[in-house]
Design a protein around this motif. Structure first.
Motif, PDB file in Angstrom:
ATOM      1  N   TRP A  36      77.258 -13.808 -35.572  1.00 43.17           N
ATOM      2  CA  TRP A  36      77.766 -15.073 -35.062  1.00 43.17           C
ATOM      3  C   TRP A  36      79.217 -15.262 -35.532  1.00 43.17           C
ATOM      4  O   TRP A  36      79.591 -14.809 -36.620  1.00 43.17           O
ATOM      5  N   VAL A  37      80.007 -15.938 -34.681  1.00 43.86           N
ATOM      6  CA  VAL A  37      81.391 -16.239 -35.039  1.00 43.86           C
ATOM      7  C   VAL A  37      81.380 -17.499 -35.887  1.00 43.86           C
ATOM      8  O   VAL A  37      81.038 -18.597 -35.404  1.00 43.86           O
ATOM      9  N   GLU A  80      86.099 -14.725 -38.619  1.00 44.15           N
ATOM     10  CA  GLU A  80      85.099 -14.417 -39.633  1.00 44.15           C
ATOM     11  C   GLU A  80      83.732 -14.443 -38.969  1.00 44.15           C
ATOM     12  O   GLU A  80      83.445 -15.319 -38.141  1.00 44.15           O
ATOM     13  N   VAL A  81      82.902 -13.471 -39.339  1.00 45.02           N
ATOM     14  CA  VAL A  81      81.580 -13.358 -38.710  1.00 45.02           C
ATOM     15  C   VAL A  81      80.498 -13.379 -39.790  1.00 45.02           C
ATOM     16  O   VAL A  81      80.719 -12.989 -40.956  1.00 45.02           O
ATOM     17  N   TYR A  82      79.334 -13.858 -39.356  1.00 45.36           N
ATOM     18  CA  TYR A  82      78.140 -13.790 -40.198  1.00 45.36           C
ATOM     19  C   TYR A  82      77.132 -12.930 -39.461  1.00 45.36           C
ATOM     20  O   TYR A  82      76.887 -13.108 -38.261  1.00 45.36           O
ATOM     21  N   ARG A 118      77.246 -16.429 -30.478  1.00 44.50           N
ATOM     22  CA  ARG A 118      76.538 -15.246 -30.936  1.00 44.50           C
ATOM     23  C   ARG A 118      77.067 -14.044 -30.158  1.00 44.50           C
ATOM     24  O   ARG A 118      77.339 -14.137 -28.959  1.00 44.50           O
ATOM     25  N   PHE A 119      77.214 -12.953 -30.817  1.00 45.01           N
ATOM     26  CA  PHE A 119      77.692 -11.742 -30.152  1.00 45.01           C
ATOM     27  C   PHE A 119      76.737 -10.603 -30.432  1.00 45.01           C
ATOM     28  O   PHE A 119      76.009 -10.593 -31.431  1.00 45.01           O
ATOM     29  N   GLU A 158      80.027  -6.086 -27.653  1.00 45.15           N
ATOM     30  CA  GLU A 158      80.547  -7.195 -26.841  1.00 45.15           C
ATOM     31  C   GLU A 158      82.025  -7.431 -27.156  1.00 45.15           C
ATOM     32  O   GLU A 158      82.443  -7.418 -28.322  1.00 45.15           O
ATOM     33  N   LEU A 159      82.831  -7.679 -26.081  1.00 44.26           N
ATOM     34  CA  LEU A 159      84.277  -7.883 -26.244  1.00 44.26           C
ATOM     35  C   LEU A 159      84.549  -9.249 -26.854  1.00 44.26           C
ATOM     36  O   LEU A 159      84.125 -10.277 -26.315  1.00 44.26           O
TER      37      LEU A 159
END
Length: 474
Positions: free
Chosen positions: A174-175, A195-197, A283-284, A288-289
């Motif tokens: 997730w971003v 930043e991502v989790y 959510r990625f 995914e771009l």
């Protein structure tokens, strides 16, 4: 009665003698009066142009009477100076009729001889020196030269496709926070984008820390145990590398020996953001771009080169570019690629020009004109200035000066055009004085078409090869 008869007779004799004396005196004062009435009239000529004649009295366009021409006005053939060999005889009234032997026309007039010297001047244009000065005629000596050709084309600035980078994660997450949140924003290499989790990322960090702790615990163990522990630690660390975790974050993980909840994703290049599908909180999935970034330190200019010029384009050829947005600046580049297809709608081939763009002035979409560096022939070619060529659409003519006030039209065959000159394939020789200025005015002042037709008519009458054919004109 007799007295009156004698008086009348004397009076009649006196009148008769007076009339005879007056007539005799008049003839003495005008001896040509009788000769005029007995002269043989040949034809009538134009008052301003002796070459235009008529068998009957006529008037010109200005209403002036044609002048009579008598047989006595013509110089006898033996009195005319010989001008070389007689080639043929022409009609005295200018009709398109010739004869190889002397003959007379339907009115009994002798055909006029045509000499070699007259034919030599056929087709030349006569202009007075005063008229030449007034027209501003200038000439140039024809010579061989190295032809230099430049090709011009139009094009637009495009992004270098080789310098476009996509930011795509290799794990699910997730971003948490966006640092770059606008399209078109400039970024630097290594700059945090977001930043991502990710639970997967947390698990990978924990696996690395456990493997590292096991390696430390087996320092006193056997060599095989130590090797196995080290391999597990390296594999866990390499997995984090594969997921594009920054080295600084790995060092932080090793020093603190504690997993980090969120990790930043960094920009791989210097450039500008072309696309930003990433949104804060989204959510990625893997692959995914999230960002598309272009490095604009080098850009392309796609030029449309006409098919007749494409043979002169070479890979690596130097190029000069004028951009409409910067009229006072000149950009330099080189040909990087020639596309293999032709656009049938415009009959052009795309040529890719690579341009350095360190200052960022060349923005994608800008229009500009391209001048490909000049190509030089190794051998010198006979060339004529472009300004000397009179193109009628069916043939190309150059005026050659043959003397003071005398110009001769030459039908020429021309080749390539380069640097203001045309290659001469046939029709001219080195050293010819060609008219480069006011040639169209000479054409208007004289009858150039008649002069050109004179070549064909005289050559046809004498059976000679035309000047055009002698020089290989098509």
């Amino acid at each position: 009665m007799t007295k009156y008869f004698l008086a009348s007779l004397i009076l009649m004799l006196g009148v008769g003698l007076g009339f005879w004396a007056a007539r005799h005196q008049g003839l003495q004062q005008n001896p040509d009066a009788t000769a005029v009435s007995e002269r043989k009239l040949l034809y009538y000529r134009h008052p301003m142009n002796p070459k235009v004649t008529s068998p009957t009295p006529a008037k010109d366009d200005m209403g002036m009477d044609y002048l009579p021409v008598y047989a006595e006005d013509q110089s006898p053939p033996e009195a005319q100076p010989q001008q070389g060999k007689i080639l043929y005889y022409r009609h005295p009234m200018g009709a398109a009729d010739t004869s190889p032997v002397p003959k007379k026309d339907e009115m009994g007039m002798d055909y006029l001889p045509v000499y070699e010297s007259e034919l030599a001047n056929a087709g030349q244009i006569q202009i007075s020196p005063e008229k030449i000065q007034k027209l501003g005629v200038s000439t140039e000596t024809l010579a061989k030269r190295t032809l230099t050709r430049s090709i011009s084309a139009l094009g637009s600035i495009q992004i270098d496709e080789r310098h476009i980078h996509a930011v795509t994660p290799k794990f699910e997450g997730w971003v948490q926070r966006l640092y770059v949140n606008a399209t078109g924003q400039a970024v630097k290499r290594g700059q945090p984008l977001l930043e991502v989790y990710s639970p997967e990322l947390m698990t990978a960090q924990q696996e690395y820390l456990i493997a590292r702790q096991g390696q430390q615990a087996l320092r006193q163990g056997s060599a095989q145990a130590r090797g196995t522990a080290k391999q597990l630690t390296d594999n866990a660390l390499q997995r984090l590398h594969y997921w594009d975790i920054a080295p600084a974050q790995l060092q932080r993980l090793q020093s603190q020996e504690k997993p980090v909840d969120t990790l930043p994703l960094l920009s791989p290049v210097n450039g500008v953001v072309l696309e930003k599908p990433a949104l804060e909180g989204m959510r990625f999935m893997p692959g995914e771009l999230l960002f598309r970034i272009a490095d604009l330190s080098t850009v392309w200019l796609l030029a449309e080169v006409f098919e007749q010029d494409i043979a002169e384009v070479r890979l690596g050829q130097a190029v000069q570019v004028h951009i409409n947005a910067y009229p006072d600046q000149l950009f330099s580049g080189k040909v990087g690629f020639i596309y293999p297809t032709l656009a049938t709608e415009t009959r052009t081939v795309k040529v890719r020009v690579e341009l350095p763009n360190a200052e960022g002035l060349l923005k994608p979409g800008l229009y500009g004109s391209v001048t490909l560096a000049a190509l030089e022939d190794k051998d010198e070619q006979l060339a004529v200035p472009d300004s000397a060529v009179i193109d009628s659409g069916t043939r190309q003519v150059v005026l050659v000066q043959r003397g003071e006030g005398r110009f001769e039209p030459h039908v020429v065959k021309l080749g390539r055009q380069a640097d203001g000159y045309r290659e001469v394939l046939a029709g001219l020789d080195a050293g010819d004085q060609v008219v480069t200025r006011a040639n169209f005015l000479i054409d208007a002042e004289s009858n150039l078409k008649s002069a050109l037709d004179g070549f064909d008519s005289h050559d046809a009458e004498t059976g000679q090869v035309t000047h055009e054919t002698q020089h290989g004109d098509q």
